[in-house]
Design a protein around this motif. Sequence first.
Motif, PDB file in Angstrom:
ATOM      1  N   ASP A   9       0.809  -1.214   0.000  1.00  0.00           N
ATOM      2  CA  ASP A   9       0.000   0.000   0.000  1.00  0.00           C
ATOM      3  C   ASP A   9       0.848   1.272   0.000  1.00  0.00           C
ATOM      4  O   ASP A   9       1.700   1.436  -0.864  1.00  0.00           O
ATOM      5  CB  ASP A   9      -0.991  -0.029   1.170  1.00  0.00           C
ATOM      6  CG  ASP A   9      -1.885  -1.271   1.128  1.00  0.00           C
ATOM      7  OD1 ASP A   9      -2.323  -1.633   0.024  1.00  0.00           O
ATOM      8  OD2 ASP A   9      -2.103  -1.882   2.187  1.00  0.00           O
ATOM      9  N   LYS A  10       0.636   2.162   0.958  1.00  0.00           N
ATOM     10  CA  LYS A  10       1.326   3.461   0.973  1.00  0.00           C
ATOM     11  C   LYS A  10       2.841   3.313   1.091  1.00  0.00           C
ATOM     12  O   LYS A  10       3.591   4.056   0.465  1.00  0.00           O
ATOM     13  CB  LYS A  10       0.792   4.341   2.111  1.00  0.00           C
ATOM     14  CG  LYS A  10      -0.603   4.850   1.865  1.00  0.00           C
ATOM     15  CD  LYS A  10      -1.078   5.753   2.966  1.00  0.00           C
ATOM     16  CE  LYS A  10      -2.496   6.209   2.680  1.00  0.00           C
ATOM     17  NZ  LYS A  10      -3.028   7.091   3.695  1.00  0.00           N
ATOM     18  N   GLU A  11       3.280   2.349   1.892  1.00  0.00           N
ATOM     19  CA  GLU A  11       4.719   2.114   2.046  1.00  0.00           C
ATOM     20  C   GLU A  11       5.314   1.635   0.710  1.00  0.00           C
ATOM     21  O   GLU A  11       6.425   2.016   0.339  1.00  0.00           O
ATOM     22  CB  GLU A  11       4.965   1.087   3.151  1.00  0.00           C
ATOM     23  CG  GLU A  11       6.413   0.975   3.566  1.00  0.00           C
ATOM     24  CD  GLU A  11       6.620   0.010   4.721  1.00  0.00           C
ATOM     25  OE1 GLU A  11       7.648   0.173   5.403  1.00  0.00           O
ATOM     26  OE2 GLU A  11       5.797  -0.900   4.949  1.00  0.00           O
ATOM     27  N   ILE A  13       4.086   2.370  -2.372  1.00  0.00           N
ATOM     28  CA  ILE A  13       4.095   3.528  -3.270  1.00  0.00           C
ATOM     29  C   ILE A  13       5.268   4.441  -2.927  1.00  0.00           C
ATOM     30  O   ILE A  13       5.971   4.923  -3.819  1.00  0.00           O
ATOM     31  CB  ILE A  13       2.755   4.296  -3.198  1.00  0.00           C
ATOM     32  CG1 ILE A  13       1.636   3.437  -3.790  1.00  0.00           C
ATOM     33  CG2 ILE A  13       2.848   5.640  -3.917  1.00  0.00           C
ATOM     34  CD1 ILE A  13       0.239   3.975  -3.548  1.00  0.00           C
ATOM     35  N   GLN A  14       5.503   4.668  -1.631  1.00  0.00           N
ATOM     36  CA  GLN A  14       6.609   5.520  -1.209  1.00  0.00           C
ATOM     37  C   GLN A  14       7.958   4.952  -1.661  1.00  0.00           C
ATOM     38  O   GLN A  14       8.829   5.687  -2.114  1.00  0.00           O
ATOM     39  CB  GLN A  14       6.600   5.722   0.312  1.00  0.00           C
ATOM     40  CG  GLN A  14       7.692   6.659   0.806  1.00  0.00           C
ATOM     41  CD  GLN A  14       7.643   8.032   0.144  1.00  0.00           C
ATOM     42  OE1 GLN A  14       6.576   8.597  -0.090  1.00  0.00           O
ATOM     43  NE2 GLN A  14       8.802   8.572  -0.170  1.00  0.00           N
ATOM     44  N   LYS A  15       8.137   3.646  -1.566  1.00  0.00           N
ATOM     45  CA  LYS A  15       9.395   3.015  -1.972  1.00  0.00           C
ATOM     46  C   LYS A  15       9.594   3.143  -3.474  1.00  0.00           C
ATOM     47  O   LYS A  15      10.684   3.466  -3.946  1.00  0.00           O
ATOM     48  CB  LYS A  15       9.429   1.541  -1.544  1.00  0.00           C
ATOM     49  CG  LYS A  15      10.764   0.881  -1.789  1.00  0.00           C
ATOM     50  CD  LYS A  15      11.828   1.533  -0.930  1.00  0.00           C
ATOM     51  CE  LYS A  15      13.122   0.777  -0.932  1.00  0.00           C
ATOM     52  NZ  LYS A  15      14.137   1.446  -0.106  1.00  0.00           N
ATOM     53  N   LYS A  17       8.293   5.430  -5.442  1.00  0.00           N
ATOM     54  CA  LYS A  17       8.559   6.845  -5.714  1.00  0.00           C
ATOM     55  C   LYS A  17       9.995   7.215  -5.346  1.00  0.00           C
ATOM     56  O   LYS A  17      10.701   7.857  -6.130  1.00  0.00           O
ATOM     57  CB  LYS A  17       7.562   7.718  -4.971  1.00  0.00           C
ATOM     58  CG  LYS A  17       7.700   9.196  -5.280  1.00  0.00           C
ATOM     59  CD  LYS A  17       6.497   9.975  -4.828  1.00  0.00           C
ATOM     60  CE  LYS A  17       6.578  11.435  -5.155  1.00  0.00           C
ATOM     61  NZ  LYS A  17       7.110  11.788  -6.452  1.00  0.00           N
ATOM     62  N   GLU A  18      10.431   6.807  -4.177  1.00  0.00           N
ATOM     63  CA  GLU A  18      11.783   7.110  -3.703  1.00  0.00           C
ATOM     64  C   GLU A  18      12.847   6.562  -4.666  1.00  0.00           C
ATOM     65  O   GLU A  18      13.766   7.274  -5.060  1.00  0.00           O
ATOM     66  CB  GLU A  18      11.949   6.485  -2.315  1.00  0.00           C
ATOM     67  CG  GLU A  18      13.327   6.489  -1.743  1.00  0.00           C
ATOM     68  CD  GLU A  18      13.360   5.630  -0.466  1.00  0.00           C
ATOM     69  OE1 GLU A  18      14.254   4.765  -0.383  1.00  0.00           O
ATOM     70  OE2 GLU A  18      12.492   5.817   0.411  1.00  0.00           O
ATOM     71  N   ASP A  21      12.478   8.213  -8.335  1.00  0.00           N
ATOM     72  CA  ASP A  21      12.945   9.604  -8.321  1.00  0.00           C
ATOM     73  C   ASP A  21      14.471   9.666  -8.255  1.00  0.00           C
ATOM     74  O   ASP A  21      15.085  10.569  -8.819  1.00  0.00           O
ATOM     75  CB  ASP A  21      12.345  10.379  -7.151  1.00  0.00           C
ATOM     76  CG  ASP A  21      10.876  10.736  -7.366  1.00  0.00           C
ATOM     77  OD1 ASP A  21      10.362  10.546  -8.488  1.00  0.00           O
ATOM     78  OD2 ASP A  21      10.239  11.188  -6.402  1.00  0.00           O
ATOM     79  N   GLU A  49       0.523   9.823  -6.949  1.00  0.00           N
ATOM     80  CA  GLU A  49       0.104   9.427  -5.600  1.00  0.00           C
ATOM     81  C   GLU A  49      -0.487   8.017  -5.537  1.00  0.00           C
ATOM     82  O   GLU A  49      -0.607   7.437  -4.470  1.00  0.00           O
ATOM     83  CB  GLU A  49      -0.881  10.444  -5.013  1.00  0.00           C
ATOM     84  CG  GLU A  49      -2.215  10.528  -5.725  1.00  0.00           C
ATOM     85  CD  GLU A  49      -2.240  11.429  -6.968  1.00  0.00           C
ATOM     86  OE1 GLU A  49      -3.326  11.583  -7.560  1.00  0.00           O
ATOM     87  OE2 GLU A  49      -1.180  11.969  -7.359  1.00  0.00           O
ATOM     88  N   GLY A  51       0.914   5.538  -7.280  1.00  0.00           N
ATOM     89  CA  GLY A  51       2.013   4.640  -7.625  1.00  0.00           C
ATOM     90  C   GLY A  51       2.143   4.403  -9.117  1.00  0.00           C
ATOM     91  O   GLY A  51       2.987   3.631  -9.550  1.00  0.00           O
ATOM     92  N   VAL A 167       1.260  -2.666  -4.585  1.00  0.00           N
ATOM     93  CA  VAL A 167       0.555  -1.383  -4.492  1.00  0.00           C
ATOM     94  C   VAL A 167      -0.920  -1.648  -4.329  1.00  0.00           C
ATOM     95  O   VAL A 167      -1.492  -2.496  -4.931  1.00  0.00           O
ATOM     96  CB  VAL A 167       0.819  -0.516  -5.733  1.00  0.00           C
ATOM     97  CG1 VAL A 167       0.044   0.781  -5.679  1.00  0.00           C
ATOM     98  CG2 VAL A 167       2.305  -0.246  -5.867  1.00  0.00           C
TER      99      VAL A 167
END
Length: 167
Positions: A9-11, A13-15, A17-18, A21, A49, A51, A167
């Motif tokens: 989920d959010k974790e 998507i954050q990974k 994105k990180e 990027d 947002e 993913g 995701v």
Amino acid sequence: MSNTKNLYDKEAIQKIKEMVDDIKTCMFCTEVENVPFRTRPMATAEVDEHGDIWFFSNKESDKNDEIKDDQTVQLLYAKNSDSHFLTITGKTEIVWDKEKIDKLWNPVMKAYFEGKDDPNISLLKVAPVEAHYWDTINGKMITLLKMATSAVTGIKTNVGVEGKIKV
């Protein structure tokens, strides 16, 4: 001492994105059911947002034609200098959205298109279905020191982490 950490989920998507990027360019693979599959370097425009991963593409390109026949793609991101690796399998949609093009436009795109209003611009939106990452835990220098210590002492140490991303 496990070096596996699956992310959701959010974790997740954050990974994504990180890492995207940081790495920015991937090998974008189409016709992944066939060997050899088609691959080419592509610069990522954005991870949104949800993913989803966005790219600019010429609507007349072989890549767009291949995606019309099979929406499954594989994205391969690698940054050897930091031991960061990410592979994503996803479903791709060809998008013609003037507002999104305006939002994602970067002057570097002028190397490929005549401007934001070029009729050949399309966007590719990749929705991740499966992903896997490999990453160092403490950064390059600490990882190298841990590896050297392990080589000298014979004691295994946890130098990296990997896992599935959902995701």
